[in-house]
Motif scaffolding. Structure first.
Motif, PDB file in Angstrom:
ATOM      1  N   ALA A  75      -2.451   7.049 -10.767  1.00 46.71           N
ATOM      2  CA  ALA A  75      -1.177   7.772 -10.655  1.00 46.71           C
ATOM      3  C   ALA A  75      -0.341   7.222  -9.507  1.00 46.71           C
ATOM      4  N   GLY A  76      -0.983   6.939  -8.373  1.00 44.91           N
ATOM      5  CA  GLY A  76      -0.260   6.398  -7.223  1.00 44.91           C
ATOM      6  C   GLY A  76       0.339   5.037  -7.512  1.00 44.91           C
ATOM      7  N   PHE A  77      -0.388   4.215  -8.242  1.00 44.83           N
ATOM      8  CA  PHE A  77       0.114   2.879  -8.574  1.00 44.83           C
ATOM      9  C   PHE A  77       1.296   2.960  -9.527  1.00 44.83           C
ATOM     10  N   ILE A  78       1.216   3.849 -10.524  1.00 43.43           N
ATOM     11  CA  ILE A  78       2.327   4.031 -11.469  1.00 43.43           C
ATOM     12  C   ILE A  78       3.565   4.520 -10.723  1.00 43.43           C
ATOM     13  N   SER A 119      -0.879  -0.230  -0.861  1.00 47.06           N
ATOM     14  CA  SER A 119      -1.081   0.084  -2.273  1.00 47.06           C
ATOM     15  C   SER A 119      -2.568   0.179  -2.624  1.00 47.06           C
ATOM     16  N   PRO A 120      -2.968   1.228  -3.380  1.00 49.23           N
ATOM     17  CA  PRO A 120      -4.374   1.382  -3.762  1.00 49.23           C
ATOM     18  C   PRO A 120      -4.845   0.288  -4.717  1.00 49.23           C
ATOM     19  N   PHE A 121      -3.926  -0.319  -5.434  1.00 55.94           N
ATOM     20  CA  PHE A 121      -4.235  -1.462  -6.298  1.00 55.94           C
ATOM     21  C   PHE A 121      -3.767  -2.728  -5.600  1.00 55.94           C
ATOM     22  N   SER A 122      -4.543  -3.752  -5.710  1.00 54.75           N
ATOM     23  CA  SER A 122      -4.156  -5.024  -5.105  1.00 54.75           C
ATOM     24  C   SER A 122      -2.952  -5.603  -5.840  1.00 54.75           C
ATOM     25  N   ILE A 123      -1.904  -5.923  -5.083  1.00 54.36           N
ATOM     26  CA  ILE A 123      -0.678  -6.497  -5.628  1.00 54.36           C
ATOM     27  C   ILE A 123      -0.457  -7.847  -4.973  1.00 54.36           C
ATOM     28  N   PRO A 124      -0.120  -8.868  -5.732  1.00 60.89           N
ATOM     29  CA  PRO A 124       0.155 -10.178  -5.119  1.00 60.89           C
ATOM     30  C   PRO A 124       1.210 -10.075  -4.022  1.00 60.89           C
TER      31      PRO A 124
END
Length: 356
Positions: free
Chosen positions: A308-311, A13-18
């Motif tokens: 956009a990728g995270f959504i 994921s491009p955004f850090s997710i727990p």
């Protein structure tokens, strides 16, 4: 396919997710288990019930799903590169990924030739029966192309890498050409025949799959072919961005149209959406499009596609949670897969009958 692509996209994921790596790893292990069991059952069916297995190719609907088998192989191989390299030695995981990719490519080329040929010569279908599921056997080469693009730097010298790139572009061409033709047939069916039933509505989402893999292929090639194209790399980089963004727009249009069909059948004007295995069309195609957005983000380096990728990943997880839970429930209560043993003898294995 669905479990594998969710695993890879969650892990990267491009955004850090727990706990994204932990979740991705668990799904990767589950993917290997599901794949091993499914492959074993498939092999047993061919060994002990070969007549029934051959009959699949004579059926205009069941034959299509050999494409899903091919795509599943390629997704497993790609996850060994994305996740497996962090679990076992990098060289071993890469070698497994390459071997699985070769197997997936062979099966992909088999399905894209054999299944359409049978549709042309043996199967009897009417125009109103045209569905986006006809894409399933022709999409595997572009899935092999998108996943194979990640492996280019791991193949020997420049000559082998060039051959790999040529094969990848050829497989892209095969699927993209057929995608345009089949999509035209689907569009015509939507225009000239009555609306899709609630049972068939999920099939529209299949259209999004090859779009996402097209984006993934042309957004990855500029980053993995520096040693091959040299001075032409900048041209490929620019073309990759322009082409992928254009395809991203086409994908958004198909998502909107497909979603409107889904919501139509959830409303009072619709017929409802009876659950069946076709609901996985809400998972893999969206995952494919999300994968393409990830790749475009890596190529363009713009926060727009990061967001956009995270959504899209969040939407994908919502669909995955619903479809996975309902599939698990259907398998456990026997409404999706039933084990039927008739005239059992010790040397016989149970026959699997899919009620999809």
């Amino acid at each position: 396919m669905g479990v594998g692509i969710v695993a890879g996209l969650t892990y990267s994921s491009p955004f850090s997710i727990p706990f994204q790596h932990e979740i991705g790893t668990v799904l990767f292990v589950l993917l290997n288990l599901i794949f091993a069991v499914a492959l074993l059952l498939w092999a047993f069916r061919w060994m002990f019930h070969s007549d029934e297995a051959l009959n699949d190719f004579r059926h205009p609907t069941r034959a299509l799903f050999y494409g899903a088998f091919a795509m599943g192989i390629n997704v497993v191989g790609n996850d060994y590169l994305v996740i497996g390299t962090h679990m076992i030695s990098t060289s071993m995981a890469t070698d497994i990924s390459k071997v699985v990719w070769v197997a997936g490519t062979i099966v992909s080329l088999f399905t894209v030739v054999v299944v359409p040929y049978l549709l042309f010569t043996e199967h009897e279908v009417e125009q109103h029966q045209t569905l986006a599921t006809w894409l399933i056997p022709v999409v595997p080469p572009i899935v092999a192309a998108a996943t194979g693009a990640n492996l280019i730097p791991f193949w020997g010298g420049a000559n082998i890498q060039f051959a790999m790139t040529a094969l990848i572009l050829a497989m892209f061409g095969i699927t993209f050409f057929l995608f345009i033709m089949i999509s035209s047939l689907v569009y015509g069916r939507l225009v000239y025949h009555k609306r899709l039933s609630g049972e068939a509505a999920p099939s529209l989402w299949v259209e999004i799959g090859p779009i996402g893999m097209s984006m993934g292929t042309f957004s990855t090639l500029p980053l993995t072919t520096h040693t091959i194209f040299g001075q032409y790399g900048n041209i490929l980089h620019a073309y990759g961005i322009v082409f992928s963004i254009a395809m991203w727009g086409v994908g958004i249009w198909w998502i909107i149209i497909s979603a409107m069909h889904t919501f139509l059948h959830l409303s009072k004007r619709g017929e409802g959406l009876p659950f069946h295995m076709g609901w996985w069309s809400y998972v893999f195609p969206i995952g494919s499009f999300t994968n393409g957005t990830y790749a475009l983000d890596h190529l363009a380096g713009n926060s727009f596609f990061t967001i956009a990728g995270f959504i899209q990943l969040l939407i994908l997880w919502g669909c995955f949670a619903i479809v996975f839970s309902r599939t698990t429930r259907g398998v456990l209560n026997g409404s999706l897969i039933q084990w039927k043993v008739s005239h059992f003898h010790p040397e016989e294995f149970p026959r699997v009958r899919r009620t999809v």
